[in-house]
Design an enzyme around this catalytic site. Structure first.
Site, PDB file in Angstrom:
ATOM      1  N   HIS A 100      -0.529  12.436  -6.988  1.00 35.51           N
ATOM      2  CA  HIS A 100      -1.668  12.518  -6.130  1.00 35.51           C
ATOM      3  C   HIS A 100      -2.631  13.778  -6.796  1.00 35.51           C
ATOM      4  O   HIS A 100      -2.266  14.812  -6.778  1.00 35.51           O
ATOM      5  CB  HIS A 100      -1.392  12.724  -4.721  1.00 35.51           C
TER       6      HIS A 100
ATOM      7  N   THR B  38      -7.567   9.016   1.407  1.00 32.03           N
ATOM      8  CA  THR B  38      -6.398   8.803   0.809  1.00 32.03           C
ATOM      9  C   THR B  38      -5.232   9.347   1.663  1.00 32.03           C
ATOM     10  O   THR B  38      -5.273   9.954   2.533  1.00 32.03           O
ATOM     11  CB  THR B  38      -6.927   9.509  -0.695  1.00 32.03           C
ATOM     12  N   THR B  39      -4.002   9.194   0.678  1.00 30.94           N
ATOM     13  CA  THR B  39      -3.026   9.628   1.556  1.00 30.94           C
ATOM     14  C   THR B  39      -2.626  10.848   1.458  1.00 30.94           C
ATOM     15  O   THR B  39      -2.318  11.736   0.642  1.00 30.94           O
ATOM     16  CB  THR B  39      -1.675   9.033   0.558  1.00 30.94           C
TER      17      THR B  39
ATOM     18  N   ARG C  30      -3.125  -1.324   1.504  1.00 29.40           N
ATOM     19  CA  ARG C  30      -3.297  -0.841   2.829  1.00 29.40           C
ATOM     20  C   ARG C  30      -3.321  -1.569   4.082  1.00 29.40           C
ATOM     21  O   ARG C  30      -3.915  -2.681   3.834  1.00 29.40           O
ATOM     22  CB  ARG C  30      -4.498   0.250   2.479  1.00 29.40           C
TER      23      ARG C  30
ATOM     24  N   GLU D 233       2.879   0.605  -3.114  1.00 29.22           N
ATOM     25  CA  GLU D 233       2.829   1.478  -2.165  1.00 29.22           C
ATOM     26  C   GLU D 233       2.389   0.959  -0.752  1.00 29.22           C
ATOM     27  O   GLU D 233       1.480   0.112  -0.913  1.00 29.22           O
ATOM     28  CB  GLU D 233       1.744   2.377  -2.512  1.00 29.22           C
TER      29      GLU D 233
ATOM     30  N   GLU E 244       8.859  10.758  -4.553  1.00 26.11           N
ATOM     31  CA  GLU E 244       7.733  10.879  -5.153  1.00 26.11           C
ATOM     32  C   GLU E 244       7.232  12.150  -4.703  1.00 26.11           C
ATOM     33  O   GLU E 244       6.706  12.046  -3.240  1.00 26.11           O
ATOM     34  CB  GLU E 244       6.781   9.930  -5.252  1.00 26.11           C
TER      35      GLU E 244
ATOM     36  N   ASP F  55      -5.835   0.944  -7.906  1.00 29.25           N
ATOM     37  CA  ASP F  55      -6.416   0.390  -6.607  1.00 29.25           C
ATOM     38  C   ASP F  55      -8.014   0.907  -6.661  1.00 29.25           C
ATOM     39  O   ASP F  55      -8.655   0.036  -6.082  1.00 29.25           O
ATOM     40  CB  ASP F  55      -6.094   1.621  -5.394  1.00 29.25           C
ATOM     41  N   HIS F  56      -8.338   1.740  -7.344  1.00 29.40           N
ATOM     42  CA  HIS F  56      -9.708   2.021  -7.115  1.00 29.40           C
ATOM     43  C   HIS F  56     -10.684   1.029  -8.121  1.00 29.40           C
ATOM     44  O   HIS F  56     -11.916   1.163  -7.851  1.00 29.40           O
ATOM     45  CB  HIS F  56     -10.045   3.611  -7.523  1.00 29.40           C
TER      46      HIS F  56
ATOM     47  N   ASN G 120      -2.186   4.038 -11.237  1.00 26.14           N
ATOM     48  CA  ASN G 120      -2.534   3.249  -9.803  1.00 26.14           C
ATOM     49  C   ASN G 120      -4.129   2.642  -9.928  1.00 26.14           C
ATOM     50  O   ASN G 120      -5.107   3.321 -10.117  1.00 26.14           O
ATOM     51  CB  ASN G 120      -2.731   4.473  -8.823  1.00 26.14           C
TER      52      ASN G 120
ATOM     53  N   HIS H 126      -1.452  -0.147  -3.847  1.00 24.89           N
ATOM     54  CA  HIS H 126      -1.289   0.238  -2.522  1.00 24.89           C
ATOM     55  C   HIS H 126      -2.050  -0.594  -1.539  1.00 24.89           C
ATOM     56  O   HIS H 126      -3.418  -0.741  -1.765  1.00 24.89           O
ATOM     57  CB  HIS H 126      -1.890   1.946  -2.286  1.00 24.89           C
TER      58      HIS H 126
ATOM     59  N   ARG I 151     -19.258  -4.302  -3.630  1.00 23.60           N
ATOM     60  CA  ARG I 151     -20.256  -5.433  -3.637  1.00 23.60           C
ATOM     61  C   ARG I 151     -19.517  -6.961  -2.984  1.00 23.60           C
ATOM     62  O   ARG I 151     -20.463  -7.511  -2.906  1.00 23.60           O
ATOM     63  CB  ARG I 151     -20.660  -5.532  -4.890  1.00 23.60           C
TER      64      ARG I 151
ATOM     65  N   ARG J   4      -8.348  -2.004   2.177  1.00 19.78           N
ATOM     66  CA  ARG J   4      -9.634  -1.381   1.713  1.00 19.78           C
ATOM     67  C   ARG J   4     -10.012  -1.359   0.253  1.00 19.78           C
ATOM     68  O   ARG J   4     -10.760  -1.117  -0.391  1.00 19.78           O
ATOM     69  CB  ARG J   4     -10.031  -0.106   2.487  1.00 19.78           C
TER      70      ARG J   4
HETATM   71  N1  PXP Z   1       1.114   8.304  -5.423  1.00 20.42           N
HETATM   72  C1  PXP Z   1       0.965   7.983  -4.278  1.00 20.42           C
HETATM   73  C2  PXP Z   1       2.136   7.770  -3.277  1.00 20.42           C
HETATM   74  C3  PXP Z   1      -0.314   7.688  -3.518  1.00 20.42           C
HETATM   75  O1  PXP Z   1      -0.519   7.450  -2.415  1.00 20.42           O
HETATM   76  C4  PXP Z   1      -1.437   8.134  -4.624  1.00 20.42           C
HETATM   77  C5  PXP Z   1      -2.922   7.778  -3.997  1.00 20.42           C
HETATM   78  O2  PXP Z   1      -2.996   6.343  -3.815  1.00 20.42           O
HETATM   79  C6  PXP Z   1      -1.102   8.443  -5.901  1.00 20.42           C
HETATM   80  C7  PXP Z   1       0.091   8.552  -6.362  1.00 20.42           C
HETATM   81  C8  PXP Z   1      -2.325   8.391  -6.826  1.00 20.42           C
HETATM   82  O3  PXP Z   1      -3.088   9.664  -6.561  1.00 20.42           O
HETATM   83  P1  PXP Z   1      -4.603   9.619  -7.082  1.00 20.42           P
HETATM   84  O4  PXP Z   1      -5.381   8.317  -7.050  1.00 20.42           O
HETATM   85  O5  PXP Z   1      -5.059  10.950  -6.708  1.00 20.42           O
HETATM   86  O6  PXP Z   1      -4.186   9.953  -8.636  1.00 20.42           O
END
Ligand code: PXP
Length: 252
Positions: free
Chosen positions: A202, A108-109, A53, A78, A159, A17-18, A15, A51, A26, A57
């Site tokens: 997660h 987070t979720t 959102r 996602e 999941e 996203d981060h 994932n 994801h 920034r 974000r």
């Molecule tokens: N699976 C789902 C459905 C999630 O929402 C997330 C967090 O966005 C993850 C996996 C990954 O979680 P983490 O970022 O804590 O590894």
């Protein structure tokens, strides 16, 4: 065969996203999630999760085609079960769509989807996604009623939310951790019995991933925040390879 052994290969979905979270702190273009996608592919990730959102974000709309163009890996989008998100998914046609609950105030979720109480709406929401060829996954707590409801509404994949297990690993409450692990094992077994493909994710990191990777019915783990954090110290490629090594060890 012991409970911790499985013949099924365990896929790793990364994932990213981060990477976008850091960029968005920034503004501007750096670091670029599409570049992270390419590195994840090089490092042997089996898929990528993003994801989108409602409040944008992390990943923003323009990231999605850029990521899909940059790599050949399957993309797991996602998203919340909203009309806007479904329209985007039907336009982009990612390999998979994972439906998650979403609240603006959460970091987070936080929980799993309430499938059992929302089954009619979810069934109608899922059908066009499936018709468009997406594998539809529901992000749920490891709870028997939710697994059964997921099968009823037409999801192909579940999941399982590993967040509570990970929290108990961190706070040192061994009996709560073991109880949550037991719930994950039995939800995974039930999911497979009902014909669902079972994923989990997660909060996973090098320390807590082993017992999860050892659940024999699991075919995919989705991991994000820890890997992107670890990448600051060792690089994304090394972080992904090390995660894969931990997953493989757990399956041996
Ligand atoms: N699976 C789902 C459905 C999630 O929402 C997330 C967090 O966005 C993850 C996996 C990954 O979680 P983490 O970022 O804590 O590894």
């Amino acid at each position: 065969m012991t409970q911790s052994m499985s013949d099924a290969p365990l896929r790793l979905g990364v994932n990213i996203d981060h990477v976008a979270t850091v960029r968005n702190a920034r503004g501007g273009r750096d670091p670029d999630p599409a570049r992270a996608a390419m590195i994840a592919q090089q490092a042997g990730a089996d898929g990528l999760t993003v994801h989108l959102r409602e409040d944008r974000r992390h990943i923003v709309d323009a990231d999605l085609p850029a990521i899909m163009k940059a790599v050949s890996l399957p993309i797991n989008l996602e998203m919340a079960a909203t009309e806007e998100m479904r329209r985007i998914a039907l336009g982009l046609r990612p390999h998979a769509v994972c439906i998650v609950p979403e609240r603006r105030e959460e970091r987070t979720t936080e929980g799993g989807l309430e499938v059992a109480r929302d089954d009619k709406r979810l069934r109608e929401f899922i059908a066009p996604l499936r018709e468009a060829g997406a594998r539809v996954s529901l992000f749920i707590a490891p709870d028997e009623a939710q697994v059964e409801a997921a099968a009823r509404v037409g999801a192909q994949v579940i999941e399982l939310h590993t967040g509570s297990y990970c929290l108990h690993c961190a706070d040192g409450d061994d009996s709560a951790r073991d109880e949550e692990l037991r719930r994950l094992f039995s939800a995974a077994a039930l999911g497979k019995d009902l014909g669902l493909e079972v994923h989990a994710g997660h909060g996973l990191n090098f320390e807590n991933v082993g017992p999860i990777a050892a659940i024999p019915e699991l075919v995919e783990l989705n991991i994000g925040h820890f890997l992107i954090g670890e990448a600051i110290f060792v690089g994304l490629e090394a972080a992904i390879r090390e995660m894969r090594r931990h997953m493989m060890l757990a399956r041996m």
